[in-house]
Enzyme design. Structure first.
Site, PDB file in Angstrom:
ATOM      1  N   SER A 425       0.806  -1.222   0.000  1.00  0.00           N
ATOM      2  CA  SER A 425       0.000   0.000   0.000  1.00  0.00           C
ATOM      3  C   SER A 425       0.841   1.275   0.000  1.00  0.00           C
ATOM      4  O   SER A 425       0.317   2.338  -0.230  1.00  0.00           O
ATOM      5  CB  SER A 425      -0.933   0.015   1.212  1.00  0.00           C
ATOM      6  N   HIS A 426       2.107   1.185   0.250  1.00  0.00           N
ATOM      7  CA  HIS A 426       2.983   2.361   0.209  1.00  0.00           C
ATOM      8  C   HIS A 426       3.919   2.179  -0.981  1.00  0.00           C
ATOM      9  O   HIS A 426       4.773   1.294  -0.945  1.00  0.00           O
ATOM     10  CB  HIS A 426       3.816   2.501   1.492  1.00  0.00           C
TER      11      HIS A 426
END
Lengths: 495, 162
Positions: A425-426
């Site tokens: 997600s990053h």
């Protein structure tokens, strides 16, 4: 008659942490802006509680955009005004000092991560109401993790969030129903609009228009209720691309930008999680979605409590049929904590056949060792907090583990990639910034090399990943770069 | 199962039929939490998911349905159709798929399970029966203004630290 549908000083492509922060700074410096966003504008009251509806509105591809691999890794990104800030948990971490030092010494980015960043942080934290997750709205999932960290003597801490007036609705992923989380669509985007910025939604920017090497505007395809139409927006002073580590390099490539490192050095913080069943009520439906964490920086990961919507939690429970039904009937008794890993792997992003994008990214053996270490520690914490059984989600282990001894005994010495379900997600890199032209697609002012008045202001300029949640670092870097850009443009105007 | 949902699905009629067989089989029937007759519109949930999913995922979903309905043969070792199995047998096959040694099979099964769960919890009545939303005693939600880190506060903190 103008050739443009609209003309402003700066066109900003993307309204996530990067684009919205650039809009915040430049609008208040007196520049006219157009913010172009591929997704929709969703008000807090428009965000449904039901996950499938919420994700269909705000999450790119229902989180099914994934890496190209025999073991694909889903890539989680927002696709709405506010970008990923509209679907995250509002976690705020300043950029770690070791990362700042490395960026200054190895990448020549002192101007971005020096004193200007400290000033930016103080202002952003003030404006977005950053504070600790308070106990009354922490919820059982976070409080249990705090208990586990205390019992094992781990360096746990309450998460700092940009949530002003959080009611603990546990709906950060679906979208805060009361607008407490200060994601960009309720903070910096409206603030820029108040100062005259125009917001164009549902518009996919096809290319940045370059004339004699200078960015003069963008061409986009608007698809809304009235049909689809092409628009062109002129940029008198420049174009700022803030379309994410996946889509910024693709837009630049489509626009004719060439650099050997364009799309290279893709990085991420993939994570995996364990669900545990307790005899006491946990009730993920109440509390901050993420309110407690255990930073293990020296070991290359961070542990976080992560409350899931009921659909995701139910899907994560083992089995089908009778056993599964029994477990779902006790959905209030489960906790979920995960490990987010600072991986060393480098990937790349290119235009692709499916969904227009191809992401190659494979964790290394060392990365998987960190995942193993993190999951083992999460499992131990679960039992320390009183879990009766845990579901490690590791294919080479039993689906259900009932004691710490069994966990330690059955955990494989080395994880194979197909053993574990990772989600990223990053996302970082792909248009790296560097003072050295051979190592940076953009320079230390975030200006694209080989073009004039074209900038990239999002996590794609990060030369390394961070090991902490990136939103605040993106905002700090973009703030510093936008301030410097505004000062240069004011000087140009004065001259 | 509404006509609109079926029309909106990027699936053949046969695949829609498979979806109607496979998705309810994760919940099955029996003890604990039960999905009541007509309570959940699985195809509407599937249509909503597929309407926003990536092209790769859409392909994966179609493949997943094919794998599931042929599982009695390649996984169960019996020359039978999925539709001819009883509810418990269907659930058991899906459970075995979710634990299969091949990552690809497990992931596709998980994808279908997630879609089934999204459809189930799209109905507010199902959520109410799970205990998911019960508040922890003593933690009543209320509006409150959280402290903010202002410039003044930051300076004060630094001064104290010094």
């Amino acid at each position: 008659m103008s050739r443009w549908d609209d003309e402003v000083d700066f066109v900003i492509v993307g309204t996530g942490a990067g684009g919205a922060t650039a809009a915040r700074v430049l609008s208040e410096a007196g520049f006219s802006l157009a913010l172009v966003e591929e997704g929709r504008y969703l008000k807090p009251e428009d965000r449904p509680r039901e996950l499938v509806d919420a994700m269909a509105m705000a999450v790119r591809g229902m989180a099914t955009l994934a890496t190209d691999s025999v073991v694909p890794m889903p890539l989680l990104q927002g696709k709405c005004v506010g970008g990923s800030t509209a679907i995250n948990s509002g976690i705020v971490w300043r950029m770690p000092e070791d990362v700042r030092a490395e960026w200054a010494s190895r990448w020549g980015l002192t101007g971005l991560v020096g004193e200007a960043m400290d000033d930016a942080y103080a202002t952003i934290e003030d404006e977005l109401g950053v504070g600790p997750t308070e106990a009354p709205i922490a919820g059982g999932n976070n409080l249990l993790m705090a208990r586990a960290a205390t019992q094992l003597g781990l360096p746990g801490k309450v998460i700092q969030r940009n949530a002003r007036g959080c009611e603990g609705n546990g709906r950060c992923l679906q979208g805060c129903p009361v607008g407490a989380r200060q994601s960009m669509e309720v903070s910096y985007v409206p603030r820029a609009i108040e100062r005259g910025a125009r917001l164009v939604t549902d518009c996919h920017v096809e290319r940045v228009l370059l004339e004699r090497g200078r960015a003069v505007g963008v061409r986009g395809l608007v698809r809304d209720a009235s049909g689809s139409r092409r628009i062109e927006i002129g940029a008198r002073r420049g174009v700022i691309v803030a379309a994410s580590a996946i889509f910024s390099p693709l837009l630049l490539a489509r626009s004719g930008v060439r650099h050997p490192l364009l799309g290279e050095r893709f990085q991420a913080h993939p994570g995996a999680a364990i669900v545990g069943r307790f005899d006491e009520d946990v009730c993920m439906g109440f509390g901050a979605s993420q309110g407690y964490e255990v930073p293990m920086r020296e070991r290359g990961y961070k542990l976080e409590a992560l409350s899931l919507p009921p659909d995701m939690l139910a899907a994560r429970l083992p089995g089908a049929g009778r056993d599964w039904q029994t477990r779902v009937g006790e959905l209030g008794r489960y906790a979920q904590w995960g490990g987010v890993v600072r991986m060393e792997a480098l990937g790349r992003v290119r235009a692709g056949l499916f969904d227009g994008v191809s992401v190659r990214y494979e964790p290394t053996r060392a990365d998987l060792a960190k995942v193993r270490d993190a999951l083992l520690l999460v499992g131990r914490m679960m039992f320390a907090a009183g879990a009766k059984e845990i579901y490690p989600g590791i294919a080479s282990m039993p689906e259900i583990v009932r004691s710490e001894a069994e966990l330690v005994e059955r955990m494989p010495i080395e994880l194979a990639r197909p053993d574990v379900h990772l989600v990223a997600s990053h996302l970082f890199g792909t248009t790296c910034a560097s003072a050295d032209p051979s190592r940076g697609v953009v320079d230390e002012q975030l200006a694209v090399r080989g073009a004039r008045d074209l900038y990239v202001m999002d996590a794609s300029v990060f030369p390394t990943n961070l090991g902490v949640n990136p939103q605040h670092s993106i905002m700090g870097v973009v703030w510093a770069a936008s301030k410097a850009l505004a000062a240069r443009e004011h000087a140009r105007r004065a001259a | 199962m509404t006509a609109t949902a079926i029309e909106g699905l990027p699936l053949t009629r046969l695949e829609v039929f498979w979806a109607g067989l496979v998705l309810p089989s994760f919940a099955g029937s029996g003890a604990g939490f039960t999905v009541r007759e007509g309570e959940v519109d699985y195809l509407a949930g599937l249509a909503r998911f597929m309407g926003a999913a990536s092209e790769k995922a859409k392909l994966g979903i179609r493949l997943a349905f094919l794998l599931a309905v042929t599982a009695p043969v390649w996984l169960g070792g019996r020359l039978r159709g999925f539709s001819s199995l009883g509810a418990e047998e269907r659930s058991e096959l899906l459970d075995r798929m979710s634990r299969h040694r091949v990552f690809f099979v497990r992931e596709l099964c998980l994808l279908l399970k997630l879609i089934a769960c999204m459809a189930i919890f799209r109905a507010p009545s199902t959520r109410e029966r799970t205990g998911y939303d019960r508040a922890t005693p003593g933690a009543t939600p209320h509006r409150r203004k959280l402290p903010v880190l202002s410039h003044a506060a930051a300076e004060l903190t630094e001064e104290r630290a010094a």
